[in-house]
Design a protein around this motif. Structure first.
Motif, PDB file in Angstrom:
ATOM      1  N   SER A  98      -1.414 -10.570   1.968  1.00 34.65           N
ATOM      2  CA  SER A  98      -0.325 -11.467   1.618  1.00 34.65           C
ATOM      3  C   SER A  98       1.034 -10.875   1.958  1.00 34.65           C
ATOM      4  O   SER A  98       2.056 -11.469   1.661  1.00 34.65           O
ATOM      5  CB  SER A  98      -0.384 -11.762   0.121  1.00 34.65           C
ATOM      6  N   GLN A  99       1.054  -9.681   2.560  1.00 31.40           N
ATOM      7  CA  GLN A  99       2.340  -9.120   2.971  1.00 31.40           C
ATOM      8  C   GLN A  99       2.821  -9.893   4.202  1.00 31.40           C
ATOM      9  O   GLN A  99       2.006 -10.321   5.029  1.00 31.40           O
ATOM     10  CB  GLN A  99       2.177  -7.627   3.281  1.00 31.40           C
ATOM     11  N   ASP A 100       4.130 -10.051   4.329  1.00 31.86           N
ATOM     12  CA  ASP A 100       4.722 -10.928   5.353  1.00 31.86           C
ATOM     13  C   ASP A 100       3.999 -10.947   6.702  1.00 31.86           C
ATOM     14  O   ASP A 100       3.588 -11.999   7.188  1.00 31.86           O
ATOM     15  CB  ASP A 100       6.207 -10.586   5.538  1.00 31.86           C
ATOM     16  N   HIS A 101       3.797  -9.754   7.321  1.00 31.77           N
ATOM     17  CA  HIS A 101       3.256  -9.777   8.690  1.00 31.77           C
ATOM     18  C   HIS A 101       1.774 -10.150   8.753  1.00 31.77           C
ATOM     19  O   HIS A 101       1.229 -10.321   9.821  1.00 31.77           O
ATOM     20  CB  HIS A 101       3.519  -8.469   9.452  1.00 31.77           C
ATOM     21  N   ARG A 102       1.127 -10.282   7.618  1.00 34.67           N
ATOM     22  CA  ARG A 102      -0.277 -10.698   7.625  1.00 34.67           C
ATOM     23  C   ARG A 102      -0.432 -12.211   7.778  1.00 34.67           C
ATOM     24  O   ARG A 102      -1.488 -12.664   8.215  1.00 34.67           O
ATOM     25  CB  ARG A 102      -0.969 -10.256   6.319  1.00 34.67           C
ATOM     26  N   TRP A 103       0.623 -12.992   7.427  1.00 40.42           N
ATOM     27  CA  TRP A 103       0.349 -14.435   7.317  1.00 40.42           C
ATOM     28  C   TRP A 103       1.498 -15.379   7.627  1.00 40.42           C
ATOM     29  O   TRP A 103       1.280 -16.570   7.711  1.00 40.42           O
ATOM     30  CB  TRP A 103      -0.180 -14.730   5.922  1.00 40.42           C
ATOM     31  N   ALA A 176      -5.899  -3.192  -2.689  1.00 40.26           N
ATOM     32  CA  ALA A 176      -5.231  -1.894  -2.685  1.00 40.26           C
ATOM     33  C   ALA A 176      -3.707  -2.031  -2.612  1.00 40.26           C
ATOM     34  O   ALA A 176      -2.994  -1.647  -3.537  1.00 40.26           O
ATOM     35  CB  ALA A 176      -5.747  -1.056  -1.522  1.00 40.26           C
ATOM     36  N   HIS A 177      -3.207  -2.590  -1.523  1.00 46.22           N
ATOM     37  CA  HIS A 177      -1.756  -2.609  -1.283  1.00 46.22           C
ATOM     38  C   HIS A 177      -1.103  -3.769  -2.023  1.00 46.22           C
ATOM     39  O   HIS A 177      -0.071  -3.604  -2.669  1.00 46.22           O
ATOM     40  CB  HIS A 177      -1.527  -2.721   0.226  1.00 46.22           C
ATOM     41  N   PHE A 178      -1.723  -4.937  -1.911  1.00 45.28           N
ATOM     42  CA  PHE A 178      -1.310  -6.121  -2.675  1.00 45.28           C
ATOM     43  C   PHE A 178      -2.561  -6.657  -3.390  1.00 45.28           C
ATOM     44  O   PHE A 178      -3.659  -6.532  -2.860  1.00 45.28           O
ATOM     45  CB  PHE A 178      -0.777  -7.227  -1.746  1.00 45.28           C
ATOM     46  N   GLY A 195      -7.259  -4.193   7.015  1.00 49.08           N
ATOM     47  CA  GLY A 195      -6.034  -4.643   6.363  1.00 49.08           C
ATOM     48  C   GLY A 195      -5.280  -3.431   5.847  1.00 49.08           C
ATOM     49  O   GLY A 195      -5.473  -2.307   6.345  1.00 49.08           O
ATOM     50  N   ASP A 196      -4.447  -3.622   4.841  1.00 48.64           N
ATOM     51  CA  ASP A 196      -3.600  -2.524   4.363  1.00 48.64           C
ATOM     52  C   ASP A 196      -4.318  -1.586   3.403  1.00 48.64           C
ATOM     53  O   ASP A 196      -3.705  -1.009   2.511  1.00 48.64           O
ATOM     54  CB  ASP A 196      -2.322  -3.083   3.729  1.00 48.64           C
ATOM     55  N   LEU A 197      -5.622  -1.423   3.618  1.00 47.92           N
ATOM     56  CA  LEU A 197      -6.344  -0.381   2.874  1.00 47.92           C
ATOM     57  C   LEU A 197      -6.208   0.961   3.591  1.00 47.92           C
ATOM     58  O   LEU A 197      -5.943   1.983   2.961  1.00 47.92           O
ATOM     59  CB  LEU A 197      -7.826  -0.751   2.740  1.00 47.92           C
ATOM     60  N   VAL A 198      -6.394   0.959   4.905  1.00 42.01           N
ATOM     61  CA  VAL A 198      -6.360   2.212   5.675  1.00 42.01           C
ATOM     62  C   VAL A 198      -5.057   2.303   6.470  1.00 42.01           C
ATOM     63  O   VAL A 198      -4.660   1.354   7.146  1.00 42.01           O
ATOM     64  CB  VAL A 198      -7.563   2.293   6.641  1.00 42.01           C
ATOM     65  N   TYR A 199      -4.407   3.449   6.348  1.00 44.25           N
ATOM     66  CA  TYR A 199      -3.243   3.782   7.174  1.00 44.25           C
ATOM     67  C   TYR A 199      -3.575   5.104   7.854  1.00 44.25           C
ATOM     68  O   TYR A 199      -4.006   6.050   7.186  1.00 44.25           O
ATOM     69  CB  TYR A 199      -2.001   4.038   6.328  1.00 44.25           C
ATOM     70  N   VAL A 200      -3.341   5.186   9.159  1.00 38.80           N
ATOM     71  CA  VAL A 200      -3.404   6.491   9.819  1.00 38.80           C
ATOM     72  C   VAL A 200      -2.106   6.708  10.582  1.00 38.80           C
ATOM     73  O   VAL A 200      -1.344   5.772  10.798  1.00 38.80           O
ATOM     74  CB  VAL A 200      -4.621   6.635  10.772  1.00 38.80           C
ATOM     75  N   GLY A 233      -4.645  -0.873   8.859  1.00 42.72           N
ATOM     76  CA  GLY A 233      -3.497  -1.756   8.638  1.00 42.72           C
ATOM     77  C   GLY A 233      -2.300  -1.310   9.452  1.00 42.72           C
ATOM     78  O   GLY A 233      -1.526  -2.122   9.957  1.00 42.72           O
ATOM     79  N   HIS A 234      -2.155   0.007   9.569  1.00 41.74           N
ATOM     80  CA  HIS A 234      -1.056   0.605  10.320  1.00 41.74           C
ATOM     81  C   HIS A 234      -1.578   1.868  11.000  1.00 41.74           C
ATOM     82  O   HIS A 234      -2.367   2.608  10.411  1.00 41.74           O
ATOM     83  CB  HIS A 234       0.104   0.982   9.393  1.00 41.74           C
ATOM     84  N   GLY A 235      -1.107   2.125  12.210  1.00 45.79           N
ATOM     85  CA  GLY A 235      -1.550   3.316  12.943  1.00 45.79           C
ATOM     86  C   GLY A 235      -2.594   2.953  13.987  1.00 45.79           C
ATOM     87  O   GLY A 235      -3.091   1.827  14.030  1.00 45.79           O
TER      88      GLY A 235
HETATM   89 ZN   LIG Z   1       1.379  -3.543   5.910  1.00 43.79          ZN
END
Ligand SMILES: [Zn+2]
Length: 305
Positions: A98-103, A176-178, A195-200, A233-235
Motif C-alpha cells: 500500500s506504499q505509494d509506488h506499489r499502487w 512487515a513494512h505496512f 514486496g517491502d519485506l526484503v531489502y538488499v 522490494g528495494h535493491g
Molecule cells: Zn518501498
C-alpha cells in the motif's frame, strides 16, 4: 530582463529533465519472469517515484504486472519498459503493498482494461493511506503527479493462489513494512517477489506502522520456501543468502537484541547506544540515517507487548 531570462530558464529546466530522467529497464529473472529494479534513493521528479522494484510475467494471454508505480507518468514508464520485451498488453496488476509506488499507477492500467488484484487487507490499507501518500508525493513529484488517481485494488482476494494467464501466483501476507503487505511467490519458477519485506543493498526501514515481529516471522517463512531468485522490494535481484544477510539477519537482530532488551525493561537509550555500530550491516546504504530509528521503533513495538 524577463524576456531574456524566461527562455533561458525554460531551456535549463528542459535540459535538466532530459539529462537526469530515469527510465526503467526490464531485466530477465528467469524464463518469462522479469524485474524492473528502481533506484535506491528518494522519490524525485526524475524517477517519477519509481524508487522501488517492480516485475512482470509474460503469458500468452497478457502480462501480469506486479506493482504499478507511484503515479500516472510512472505507470506509463513501466508500460514502456514492458513494451520493449513484449507486445502483450498488461491484463492484470497485482499489488504487494500500500506504499505509494506499489499502487498509485493502478488507475492508469485499469483505464487500459487491466484487472487490479490485491489481498483484502492490502487494498484496505491502500484506501486508508491513499490521501496521505498523494500529499507526500506531491512534495517530490510536483506537477508530474498531475492526473494520478488513487485506485485501491478493486478486486480484493483472500490469501491464496491466483491463476492468471496460465501462471500460478501465490499471495501471502507479510505485514512487515505496512499492515497488509504481501509477497507474490511463483512456485513454478522459484521466484519470490517479496514486496517491502526484503531489502538488499540498502538497509530496510522500520516505520511507525511497521512490524518487526511480523517481518521476522515472514522472512523465516520466505526462507523455508527456498526461492532460487528474489526480487526484493528495494535493491538488486538476489539469492536467498544475500537476502538472509541483509534483511533476515537484521530482523533477527532487532527481535533478539533490541526486542529482548525492551521486554526486560532495560533503558532504551542505553540499548540503542550498545548496538549503534554493527559492522555486518553498516555497508548498506541508508544505514547512517535509518539504523537508530529502526531500533527505536523495534524497541517500542516490543515494549508494549
Ligand atoms: Zn518501498
Amino acid at each position: 530582463m524577463r524576456m531574456l531570462f524566461a527562455p533561458l530558464l525554460f531551456i535549463l529546466a528542459l535540459g535538466a529533465d532530459a539529462a537526469h530522467a530515469w527510465e526503467p529497464r526490464a531485466e530477465k529473472v528467469v524464463d518469462n519472469v522479469y524485474a524492473i529494479v528502481g533506484p535506491l534513493g528518494q522519490r524525485s521528479a526524475e524517477n517519477d517515484g519509481l524508487n522501488a522494484n517492480f516485475g512482470f510475467v509474460v503469458t500468452p494471454h497478457g502480462v501480469v504486472l506486479i506493482d504499478s508505480g507511484a503515479s500516472r507518468l510512472g505507470a506509463q514508464k513501466l508500460e514502456a519498459a514492458i513494451r520493449k520485451i513484449t507486445q502483450q498488453p498488461v491484463r492484470w496488476v497485482v499489488n504487494t503493498g500500500s506504499q505509494d509506488h506499489r499502487w498509485l499507477g493502478n488507475a492508469y492500467f485499469a483505464s487500459k482494461g487491466a484487472e487490479v488484484v490485491a489481498l483484502a487487507r492490502t487494498a484496505a490499507t491502500q484506501a486508508e493511506y491513499g490521501a496521505q501518500h498523494m500529499e507526500g508525493l506531491k512534495r517530490f513529484l510536483g506537477k508530474r503527479l498531475d492526473g494520478t488517481q488513487p485506485l485501491p485494488a478493486p478486486k480484493a482476494v483472500e490469501a491464496g493462489t491466483l491463476e492468471l494467464g496460465g501462471e500460478t501466483l501465490e499471495l501471502a501476507y507479510t505485514d512487515a513494512h505496512f499492515p497488509g503487505d504481501a509477497w507474490v511467490w511463483l512456485p513454478k519458477h522459484g521466484v519470490m517477489f517479496s514486496g517491502d519485506l526484503v531489502y538488499v543493498d540498502r538497509l530496510l526501514g522500520v516505520l511507525p506502522w511497521s512490524s518487526v515481529r511480523s517481518g521476522q516471522r515472514a522472512f523465516h517463512a520466505l526462507a523455508a520456501l527456498k526461492p532460487a531468485r528474489i526480487v526484493p522490494g528495494h535493491g538488486r535481484v538476489c539469492d536467498l543468502a544475500q537476502a538472509q544477510r541483509e534483511t533476515g539477519d537484521y530482523y533477527d537482530f532487532l527481535v533478539a537484541q533490541v526486542g529482548a532488551a525492551a521486554k526486560e525493561m532495560e533503558p532504551m537509550g542505553a540499548t540503542l547506544d550498545r548496538y549503534a555500530d554493527l559492522p555486518e550491516f553498516r555497508h548498506l546504504k541508508n544505514y547512517g540515517d535509518l539504523h537508530r530509528a529502526n531500533m527505536n521503533r523495534a524497541f517500542i513495538e516490543f515494549e508494549s507487548q
